[in-house]
Design a protein around this motif. Structure first.
Motif, PDB file in Angstrom:
ATOM      1  N   ILE A  14       0.836  -1.208   0.000  1.00 38.33           N
ATOM      2  CA  ILE A  14       0.000   0.000   0.000  1.00 38.33           C
ATOM      3  C   ILE A  14       0.867   1.253   0.000  1.00 38.33           C
ATOM      4  CG2 ILE A  14      -1.550   1.374   1.453  1.00 38.33           C
ATOM      5  CD1 ILE A  14      -2.961  -1.284   2.175  1.00 38.33           C
ATOM      6  N   ASN A  31       2.476   1.394  -3.720  1.00 34.80           N
ATOM      7  CA  ASN A  31       1.428   1.731  -4.693  1.00 34.80           C
ATOM      8  C   ASN A  31       0.172   0.940  -4.346  1.00 34.80           C
ATOM      9  OD1 ASN A  31      -0.264   2.158  -6.897  1.00 34.80           O
ATOM     10  ND2 ASN A  31       1.425   2.170  -8.368  1.00 34.80           N
ATOM     11  N   LYS A  32      -0.822   1.624  -3.807  1.00 33.60           N
ATOM     12  CA  LYS A  32      -2.043   0.948  -3.355  1.00 33.60           C
ATOM     13  C   LYS A  32      -2.811   0.293  -4.490  1.00 33.60           C
ATOM     14  CE  LYS A  32      -4.608   5.334  -3.408  1.00 33.60           C
ATOM     15  NZ  LYS A  32      -5.179   6.386  -2.545  1.00 33.60           N
ATOM     16  N   ASN A  33      -2.535   0.696  -5.751  1.00 27.60           N
ATOM     17  CA  ASN A  33      -3.246   0.107  -6.889  1.00 27.60           C
ATOM     18  C   ASN A  33      -2.938  -1.369  -7.076  1.00 27.60           C
ATOM     19  OD1 ASN A  33      -4.685   2.414  -7.672  1.00 27.60           O
ATOM     20  ND2 ASN A  33      -2.881   3.237  -8.736  1.00 27.60           N
ATOM     21  N   LYS A  91      -5.750  -3.021  -5.449  1.00 25.48           N
ATOM     22  CA  LYS A  91      -6.972  -2.293  -5.757  1.00 25.48           C
ATOM     23  C   LYS A  91      -8.229  -3.117  -5.522  1.00 25.48           C
ATOM     24  CE  LYS A  91      -7.580  -1.448 -10.091  1.00 25.48           C
ATOM     25  NZ  LYS A  91      -7.407  -0.836 -11.447  1.00 25.48           N
ATOM     26  N   ASN A  92      -8.233  -4.352  -5.958  1.00 22.06           N
ATOM     27  CA  ASN A  92      -9.439  -5.195  -5.820  1.00 22.06           C
ATOM     28  C   ASN A  92      -9.710  -5.550  -4.363  1.00 22.06           C
ATOM     29  OD1 ASN A  92      -9.923  -5.171  -8.579  1.00 22.06           O
ATOM     30  ND2 ASN A  92      -8.670  -6.996  -8.948  1.00 22.06           N
ATOM     31  N   ILE A 111      -8.795  -3.785  -1.751  1.00 27.06           N
ATOM     32  CA  ILE A 111      -9.243  -2.547  -1.097  1.00 27.06           C
ATOM     33  C   ILE A 111     -10.696  -2.256  -1.444  1.00 27.06           C
ATOM     34  CG2 ILE A 111      -8.920  -0.041  -1.065  1.00 27.06           C
ATOM     35  CD1 ILE A 111      -5.892  -0.606  -1.469  1.00 27.06           C
ATOM     36  N   ARG A 112     -11.052  -2.424  -2.719  1.00 30.95           N
ATOM     37  CA  ARG A 112     -12.431  -2.160  -3.146  1.00 30.95           C
ATOM     38  C   ARG A 112     -13.410  -3.085  -2.407  1.00 30.95           C
ATOM     39  NH1 ARG A 112     -12.095  -3.070  -8.498  1.00 30.95           N
ATOM     40  NH2 ARG A 112     -11.744  -0.897  -9.089  1.00 30.95           N
ATOM     41  N   SER A 119      -5.167   3.821   1.989  1.00 29.84           N
ATOM     42  CA  SER A 119      -5.669   2.957   0.921  1.00 29.84           C
ATOM     43  C   SER A 119      -6.942   3.446   0.237  1.00 29.84           C
ATOM     44  CB  SER A 119      -5.904   1.540   1.470  1.00 29.84           C
ATOM     45  OG  SER A 119      -6.934   1.542   2.433  1.00 29.84           O
ATOM     46  N   SER A 165      -9.480   5.261  -2.149  1.00 28.67           N
ATOM     47  CA  SER A 165      -9.294   5.746  -3.519  1.00 28.67           C
ATOM     48  C   SER A 165     -10.339   6.803  -3.854  1.00 28.67           C
ATOM     49  CB  SER A 165      -9.409   4.583  -4.508  1.00 28.67           C
ATOM     50  OG  SER A 165     -10.747   4.081  -4.510  1.00 28.67           O
ATOM     51  N   GLU A 199     -12.330   6.640  -6.333  1.00 21.20           N
ATOM     52  CA  GLU A 199     -13.539   5.882  -6.685  1.00 21.20           C
ATOM     53  C   GLU A 199     -14.392   5.574  -5.453  1.00 21.20           C
ATOM     54  OE1 GLU A 199     -14.690   1.281  -7.843  1.00 21.20           O
ATOM     55  OE2 GLU A 199     -12.639   1.980  -8.178  1.00 21.20           O
ATOM     56  N   GLN A 212       0.223   9.814  -2.979  1.00 22.60           N
ATOM     57  CA  GLN A 212      -1.012   9.235  -3.514  1.00 22.60           C
ATOM     58  C   GLN A 212      -2.257   9.957  -2.992  1.00 22.60           C
ATOM     59  OE1 GLN A 212      -0.843   4.677  -4.023  1.00 22.60           O
ATOM     60  NE2 GLN A 212       0.552   5.027  -2.314  1.00 22.60           N
TER      61      GLN A 212
END
Length: 328
Positions: A51, A54-56, A59-60, A62-63, A88, A90, A92, A119
């Motif tokens: 994280i 790069n937290k991406n 991504k899934n 975290i989502r 973390s 985003s 979105e 970030q």
């Protein structure tokens, strides 16, 4: 002073030496109902490391984590969405949260510099009210400057004869280890208490491999068990002077600085921005240079000058909550 009675707060903050629980309790003491979640979906070494890079990459995960939280709380009415030093979240997810809770005021507080949390810059347009502990960030990104706080554990205790000339307790990052060793040696300090902390043995060996500033750090000098606030407070009570070393990449005042203020102990610090604060007093605080740190005899001898109650409240956790939630 107003209260938060009748207000409900959805609060996100990474787990960090129990400060997240202290903040939750302080909000509740003002009358709020608080629902807290860790900002990170997991606190294992791998997740935290990824994280921060790069937290991406997660991504899934975290989502899914945040969607579960939102599904669980979608029927709640929140007055505030409060994020402290998020790692973390985003754009979105925060946009989705904004849609679910349109009447909630969104507040951000950063206790890291954006040099270390780049970030998070993309999140700024989504908040109504934004605070930082770092003066440079407050100017660069038009955020309100609000230093950190001390919790009640660090209130002034009864005076006692100091056991140690100097105390340092902190995470073993950047140049801290080499600075402390150099400082004690050059100032001929022997009666000192030093506690360098890292949260894992793996991290120690990774730093030995990849961090040039860590080459001289000895394994036996590092502890992998964090101290409780009561233990640190007890050490500070037994010490004449507390040493604070800020991260070279940020100028925000550390927790240790404010805790030393709360306990009304003398402070040595490398942070030049200390000169800009209303509690700065050369009788109580000595700024030392990283390159040639000198503990003067005059500073050691001059008596500590007690702080007034207004200043102590301002930098307490209650004062912090009062300012951020505009209760004063």
């Amino acid at each position: 002073m107003r209260s938060l009675s009748g207000k409900t707060i959805l609060f996100f903050c990474p787990t960090f030496f129990n400060y997240e629980q202290e903040i939750k309790k302080a909000l509740e003491d003002f009358g709020a109902t608080v629902i807290w979640y860790d900002d990170r979906p997991s606190n294992n070494f791998y997740s935290k490391a990824v994280i921060r890079v790069n937290k991406n990459f997660l991504k899934n995960k975290i989502r899914r984590y945040y969607n579960e939280i939102l599904d669980k709380n979608k029927d709640q009415k929140f007055d505030y969405l409060f994020f402290v030093n998020p790692e973390s979240i985003s754009v979105e997810i925060l946009t989705k949260m904004q849609g679910l809770f349109p009447d909630a005021k969104r507040i951000l507080y950063m206790w890291d510099s954006f040099k270390n949390r780049k970030q998070n810059l993309e999140l700024l347009p989504l908040f109504n009210s934004m605070y930082t502990f770092d003066r440079e960030d407050s100017i660069s990104y038009n955020l309100k400057l609000r230093p950190l706080f001390y919790i009640n554990t660090y209130g002034k205790k009864e005076d006692s004869s100091p056991k140690y000339e100097l105390l340092f307790v902190g995470t073993a990052h950047s140049d801290r280890y080499t600075f402390v060793k150099k400082f004690c040696e050059s100032n001929k300090l022997n009666n000192v208490k030093l506690y360098f902390y890292l949260n894992s043995v793996l991290l120690f060996f990774l730093k030995k491999l990849f961090d040039s500033s860590f080459k001289k750090v000895r394994y036996e000098d590092v502890s992998f068990t964090s101290l409780s606030h009561s233990e640190i407070s007890s050490m500070m009570q037994q010490s004449k002077i507390v040493l604070d070393i800020n991260h070279p990449k940020q100028i925000g005042l550390t927790m240790r600085t404010l805790e030393t203020l709360g306990m009304q102990k003398k402070l040595l610090t490398t942070n030049k921005d200390i000169l800009n604060y209303d509690f700065y007093n050369p009788a109580n605080i000595l700024l030392v240079e990283r390159e040639s740190p000198l503990l003067t005899e005059e500073f050691q001898k001059i008596p500590f000058e007690p702080l007034d109650l207004g200043t102590l409240f301002k930098y307490s956790i209650s004062g912090w909550v009062s300012e951020i939630f505009e209760l004063i």
